[in-house]
Design a protein around this motif. Structure first.
Motif, PDB file in Angstrom:
ATOM      1  N   HIS A  43       0.848  -1.193   0.000  1.00 29.93           N
ATOM      2  CA  HIS A  43       0.000   0.000   0.000  1.00 29.93           C
ATOM      3  C   HIS A  43       0.887   1.247   0.000  1.00 29.93           C
ATOM      4  O   HIS A  43       1.891   1.306   0.717  1.00 29.93           O
ATOM      5  CB  HIS A  43      -0.926   0.025   1.222  1.00 29.93           C
ATOM      6  CG  HIS A  43      -1.965  -1.041   1.178  1.00 29.93           C
ATOM      7  ND1 HIS A  43      -1.741  -2.319   1.640  1.00 29.93           N
ATOM      8  CD2 HIS A  43      -3.229  -1.029   0.708  1.00 29.93           C
ATOM      9  CE1 HIS A  43      -2.823  -3.054   1.459  1.00 29.93           C
ATOM     10  NE2 HIS A  43      -3.742  -2.291   0.895  1.00 29.93           N
ATOM     11  N   VAL A  44       0.508   2.240  -0.789  1.00 25.05           N
ATOM     12  CA  VAL A  44       1.260   3.489  -0.881  1.00 25.05           C
ATOM     13  C   VAL A  44       1.078   4.254   0.429  1.00 25.05           C
ATOM     14  O   VAL A  44      -0.053   4.563   0.806  1.00 25.05           O
ATOM     15  CB  VAL A  44       0.760   4.335  -2.075  1.00 25.05           C
ATOM     16  CG1 VAL A  44       1.531   5.643  -2.168  1.00 25.05           C
ATOM     17  CG2 VAL A  44       0.852   3.542  -3.365  1.00 25.05           C
ATOM     18  N   SER A  46       1.518   7.340   1.357  1.00 22.91           N
ATOM     19  CA  SER A  46       0.915   8.674   1.310  1.00 22.91           C
ATOM     20  C   SER A  46      -0.571   8.654   0.967  1.00 22.91           C
ATOM     21  O   SER A  46      -1.305   9.544   1.376  1.00 22.91           O
ATOM     22  CB  SER A  46       1.662   9.562   0.316  1.00 22.91           C
ATOM     23  OG  SER A  46       1.615   8.998  -0.982  1.00 22.91           O
ATOM     24  N   THR A  47      -1.022   7.642   0.208  1.00 26.68           N
ATOM     25  CA  THR A  47      -2.421   7.617  -0.227  1.00 26.68           C
ATOM     26  C   THR A  47      -3.216   6.455   0.352  1.00 26.68           C
ATOM     27  O   THR A  47      -4.446   6.489   0.337  1.00 26.68           O
ATOM     28  CB  THR A  47      -2.520   7.522  -1.760  1.00 26.68           C
ATOM     29  OG1 THR A  47      -2.023   6.231  -2.175  1.00 26.68           O
ATOM     30  CG2 THR A  47      -1.739   8.637  -2.432  1.00 26.68           C
ATOM     31  N   GLY A  48      -2.511   5.403   0.782  1.00 23.69           N
ATOM     32  CA  GLY A  48      -3.178   4.201   1.271  1.00 23.69           C
ATOM     33  C   GLY A  48      -3.643   3.276   0.161  1.00 23.69           C
ATOM     34  O   GLY A  48      -4.166   2.192   0.424  1.00 23.69           O
ATOM     35  N   ALA A  49      -3.463   3.670  -1.094  1.00 23.75           N
ATOM     36  CA  ALA A  49      -3.918   2.858  -2.221  1.00 23.75           C
ATOM     37  C   ALA A  49      -3.140   1.547  -2.297  1.00 23.75           C
ATOM     38  O   ALA A  49      -1.936   1.505  -2.033  1.00 23.75           O
ATOM     39  CB  ALA A  49      -3.737   3.636  -3.525  1.00 23.75           C
ATOM     40  N   ASP A  51      -1.118  -0.780  -4.218  1.00 24.69           N
ATOM     41  CA  ASP A  51      -0.278  -0.698  -5.408  1.00 24.69           C
ATOM     42  C   ASP A  51       1.106  -1.208  -5.025  1.00 24.69           C
ATOM     43  O   ASP A  51       2.013  -0.422  -4.738  1.00 24.69           O
ATOM     44  CB  ASP A  51      -0.203   0.741  -5.917  1.00 24.69           C
ATOM     45  CG  ASP A  51       0.306   0.839  -7.348  1.00 24.69           C
ATOM     46  OD1 ASP A  51       0.580  -0.212  -7.971  1.00 24.69           O
ATOM     47  OD2 ASP A  51       0.411   1.972  -7.843  1.00 24.69           O
TER      48      ASP A  51
END
Length: 186
Positions: A43-44, A46-49, A51
């Motif tokens: 998970h990224v 800074s964004t939580g996405a 990926d």
């Protein structure tokens, strides 16, 4: 009124790569850069996405760090089709003309095509591509203190003229004329 930050240096510059291991090995073998750090997450931060990625860091010398992201879940990487390949590049400095020519020989011995040396008035450069398609430049400074001073003074004038005309200002014509018999400065 707020004050602009006082920057210390570039912490790192990050690009995308096709294969993190191949990229780390290539930069070590071709440019002598040491692999220093890696982060891998699903998970990224800074964004939580979601990926998944591998983020690798290599020492470019002088406190400069070059980083790459491998993003296996994303579409294959590409380049801006509206920007010529020669525009977006990363340039590294070498000590002098002899070091530039030695680097060219070493890089060509790795089976990599190299363009140059190219004369730029105050420096000479060679150009080549990494395995990800990123254009790289090695440059050595050849200018005099007087030339650098003149260019600093002309910079605002040239930018203003460019802004008005969108034509190349020719205030420092000497930049465009390679000195005859200057080959030893590579």
């Amino acid at each position: 009124m707020t004050q602009a930050p006082q920057l210390q240096r570039i912490h790192h510059v990050a690009y995308r790569c096709r294969d993190a291991k191949e990229t780390v090995e290539w930069y070590g073998r071709v440019l002598g850069m040491a692999y220093t750090t890696a982060f891998a997450e699903d998970h990224v931060p800074s964004t939580g996405a979601f990926d998944p990625y591998m983020h690798v860091f290599i020492d470019a010398g002088g406190g400069n760090v070059l980083a790459f992201f491998e993003l296996p879940q994303q579409p294959e990487m590409g380049h801006d089709p509206n920007t010529p390949a020669w525009v977006q590049h990363l340039a590294f400095e070498v000590a002098d003309g002899a070091a530039l020519l030695a680097a060219k020989a070493h890089i060509e011995a790795q089976g990599i095509d190299v363009l140059g040396p190219t004369y730029h008035g105050i420096f000479r450069s060679i150009y080549f591509f990494d395995p990800n398609g990123h254009r790289l430049e090695l440059a050595c400074n050849i200018g005099t203190d007087e030339q650098y001073r003149e260019l600093r003074e002309l910079a605002p004038v040239m930018l203003e003229e460019w802004s008005r005309t969108k034509r190349a200002p020719r205030h420092a014509e000497w930049l465009h004329q390679e000195p005859v018999g200057d080959g030893d400065r590579a």
